[in-house]
Design a protein around this motif. Sequence first.
Motif, PDB file in Angstrom:
ATOM      1  N   VAL A  92     -45.270 -42.423   0.530  1.00 18.90           N
ATOM      2  CA  VAL A  92     -45.950 -42.315  -0.359  1.00 18.90           C
ATOM      3  C   VAL A  92     -46.845 -41.056  -0.344  1.00 18.90           C
ATOM      4  N   TYR A  93     -46.866 -40.836  -1.681  1.00 17.72           N
ATOM      5  CA  TYR A  93     -48.020 -39.292  -1.715  1.00 17.72           C
ATOM      6  C   TYR A  93     -48.622 -39.887  -2.293  1.00 17.72           C
ATOM      7  N   TYR A  94     -50.098 -39.524  -1.831  1.00 17.50           N
ATOM      8  CA  TYR A  94     -51.188 -39.416  -2.928  1.00 17.50           C
ATOM      9  C   TYR A  94     -52.498 -39.132  -3.067  1.00 17.50           C
ATOM     10  N   CYS A  95     -52.904 -38.928  -4.361  1.00 13.64           N
ATOM     11  CA  CYS A  95     -53.437 -38.118  -4.445  1.00 13.64           C
ATOM     12  C   CYS A  95     -54.664 -37.988  -4.195  1.00 13.64           C
ATOM     13  N   TYR A  96     -56.062 -37.006  -3.858  1.00  8.40           N
ATOM     14  CA  TYR A  96     -57.221 -37.115  -3.655  1.00  8.40           C
ATOM     15  C   TYR A  96     -57.891 -36.123  -4.544  1.00  8.40           C
ATOM     16  N   ALA A  97     -58.994 -36.305  -4.696  1.00  7.31           N
ATOM     17  CA  ALA A  97     -60.549 -35.285  -5.211  1.00  7.31           C
ATOM     18  C   ALA A  97     -61.967 -35.943  -5.243  1.00  7.31           C
ATOM     19  N   ASN A  98     -62.379 -34.705  -4.749  1.00  4.79           N
ATOM     20  CA  ASN A  98     -63.551 -34.854  -4.201  1.00  4.79           C
ATOM     21  C   ASN A  98     -65.120 -34.284  -5.634  1.00  4.79           C
ATOM     22  N   LEU A  99     -65.248 -35.320  -6.211  1.00  2.00           N
ATOM     23  CA  LEU A  99     -66.311 -34.906  -7.220  1.00  2.00           C
ATOM     24  C   LEU A  99     -67.619 -35.164  -6.619  1.00  2.00           C
ATOM     25  N   GLY A 100     -68.244 -34.740  -7.479  1.00  2.00           N
ATOM     26  CA  GLY A 100     -69.727 -35.218  -6.915  1.00  2.00           C
ATOM     27  C   GLY A 100     -70.708 -33.720  -8.089  1.00  2.00           C
ATOM     28  N   PRO A 101     -71.819 -33.759  -8.006  1.00  2.00           N
ATOM     29  CA  PRO A 101     -72.830 -32.672  -8.656  1.00  2.00           C
ATOM     30  C   PRO A 101     -72.711 -31.121  -7.817  1.00  2.00           C
ATOM     31  N   GLY A 102     -72.124 -31.455  -6.465  1.00  2.00           N
ATOM     32  CA  GLY A 102     -72.162 -30.138  -5.822  1.00  2.00           C
ATOM     33  C   GLY A 102     -71.080 -30.351  -4.546  1.00  2.00           C
ATOM     34  N   PRO A 103     -70.725 -29.451  -3.972  1.00  2.00           N
ATOM     35  CA  PRO A 103     -69.526 -28.938  -3.601  1.00  2.00           C
ATOM     36  C   PRO A 103     -69.915 -29.584  -2.399  1.00  2.00           C
ATOM     37  N   SER A 104     -71.008 -29.855  -1.974  1.00  2.00           N
ATOM     38  CA  SER A 104     -71.975 -30.517  -0.295  1.00  2.00           C
ATOM     39  C   SER A 104     -72.202 -32.030  -0.558  1.00  2.00           C
ATOM     40  N   SER A 105     -72.003 -32.498  -1.787  1.00  2.00           N
ATOM     41  CA  SER A 105     -72.165 -33.415  -2.305  1.00  2.00           C
ATOM     42  C   SER A 105     -71.364 -34.748  -3.366  1.00  2.00           C
ATOM     43  N   THR A 106     -70.216 -34.909  -2.325  1.00  2.00           N
ATOM     44  CA  THR A 106     -68.924 -35.507  -3.184  1.00  2.00           C
ATOM     45  C   THR A 106     -68.516 -36.374  -2.936  1.00  2.00           C
ATOM     46  N   ILE A 107     -67.707 -37.444  -3.246  1.00  2.00           N
ATOM     47  CA  ILE A 107     -67.114 -38.237  -3.054  1.00  2.00           C
ATOM     48  C   ILE A 107     -66.220 -38.778  -3.424  1.00  2.00           C
ATOM     49  N   ARG A 108     -64.868 -38.968  -2.487  1.00  2.00           N
ATOM     50  CA  ARG A 108     -63.853 -38.667  -1.987  1.00  2.00           C
ATOM     51  C   ARG A 108     -62.527 -39.959  -2.915  1.00  2.00           C
ATOM     52  N   TYR A 109     -61.996 -39.655  -3.850  1.00  2.00           N
ATOM     53  CA  TYR A 109     -61.151 -40.588  -4.816  1.00  2.00           C
ATOM     54  C   TYR A 109     -59.900 -40.519  -4.205  1.00  2.00           C
ATOM     55  N   TRP A 110     -58.908 -41.543  -5.096  1.00  2.00           N
ATOM     56  CA  TRP A 110     -57.721 -42.059  -4.033  1.00  2.00           C
ATOM     57  C   TRP A 110     -56.795 -41.895  -5.466  1.00  2.00           C
ATOM     58  N   GLY A 111     -56.299 -41.603  -5.456  1.00  2.00           N
ATOM     59  CA  GLY A 111     -54.838 -41.852  -6.253  1.00  2.00           C
ATOM     60  C   GLY A 111     -53.973 -43.197  -5.493  1.00  2.00           C
ATOM     61  N   GLN A 112     -53.193 -44.326  -6.509  1.00  2.00           N
ATOM     62  CA  GLN A 112     -52.712 -45.317  -6.417  1.00  2.00           C
ATOM     63  C   GLN A 112     -51.118 -45.029  -5.080  1.00  2.00           C
ATOM     64  N   GLY A 113     -50.810 -44.002  -5.659  1.00  2.00           N
ATOM     65  CA  GLY A 113     -49.609 -43.612  -4.811  1.00  2.00           C
ATOM     66  C   GLY A 113     -48.356 -44.050  -5.342  1.00  2.00           C
ATOM     67  N   THR A 114     -47.502 -42.843  -5.276  1.00  2.00           N
ATOM     68  CA  THR A 114     -46.264 -42.416  -6.041  1.00  2.00           C
ATOM     69  C   THR A 114     -45.580 -41.848  -4.791  1.00  2.00           C
ATOM     70  N   GLN A 115     -43.679 -42.980  -4.858  1.00  2.00           N
ATOM     71  CA  GLN A 115     -42.834 -42.848  -3.909  1.00  2.00           C
ATOM     72  C   GLN A 115     -42.118 -41.601  -3.992  1.00  2.00           C
ATOM     73  N   VAL A 116     -41.787 -41.130  -3.092  1.00  2.00           N
ATOM     74  CA  VAL A 116     -40.606 -40.165  -3.180  1.00  2.00           C
ATOM     75  C   VAL A 116     -39.948 -39.917  -1.739  1.00  2.00           C
ATOM     76  N   THR A 117     -38.665 -40.213  -2.518  1.00  2.00           N
ATOM     77  CA  THR A 117     -37.433 -40.346  -1.433  1.00  2.00           C
ATOM     78  C   THR A 117     -36.533 -39.662  -1.061  1.00  2.00           C
ATOM     79  N   VAL A 118     -36.663 -38.607  -0.714  1.00  2.00           N
ATOM     80  CA  VAL A 118     -35.522 -37.502  -0.027  1.00  2.00           C
ATOM     81  C   VAL A 118     -34.073 -38.318   0.323  1.00  2.00           C
ATOM     82  N   SER A 119     -33.014 -38.767  -0.208  1.00  2.00           N
ATOM     83  CA  SER A 119     -31.886 -39.313   0.952  1.00  2.00           C
ATOM     84  C   SER A 119     -30.589 -38.858  -0.589  1.00  2.00           C
ATOM     85  N   SER A 120     -29.247 -39.097   0.055  1.00  2.00           N
ATOM     86  CA  SER A 120     -28.405 -38.384  -0.309  1.00  2.00           C
ATOM     87  C   SER A 120     -27.593 -39.503  -0.648  1.00  2.00           C
TER      88      SER A 120
END
Length: 120
Positions: A92-120
């Motif tokens: 499961v691949y999760y996106c994240y983003a560090n958001l905020g008013p400055g690079p040293s003042s951020t909050i990390r947010y997460w996506g809900q996740g998306t399944q990647v399956t590699v199979s024959s």
Amino acid sequence: QVQLVESGGGLVQPGGSLRLSCAASGTFFSAYIMGWYRQAPGKQRELVAGISSGDNIAYAGSVKGRFTIARENAKNTVFLQMNSLKPEDTAVYYCYANLGPGPSSTIRYWGQGTQVTVSS
């Protein structure tokens, strides 16, 4: 309220490609670092790739040369192009983003996740 919405996961054969997208929406100042983690069954979540607002990029060694991360700052969107996929990329691949008013003042947010399956 901030949301990260992912798309692009699915089932692919070994050697195939997938492209993941993640868009941040809501009210926030700036998106500094954006990227992707993944978590396979029974394993810890691991960093796949990250990209800063200045396009500094880091990759996990296991995906270097096969995956490419990019972002579109105007749309607060990050992409992960995955080529030469292997069964061990299944997770499961999760996106994240560090958001905020400055690079040293951020909050990390997460996506809900998306399944990647590699199979024959």
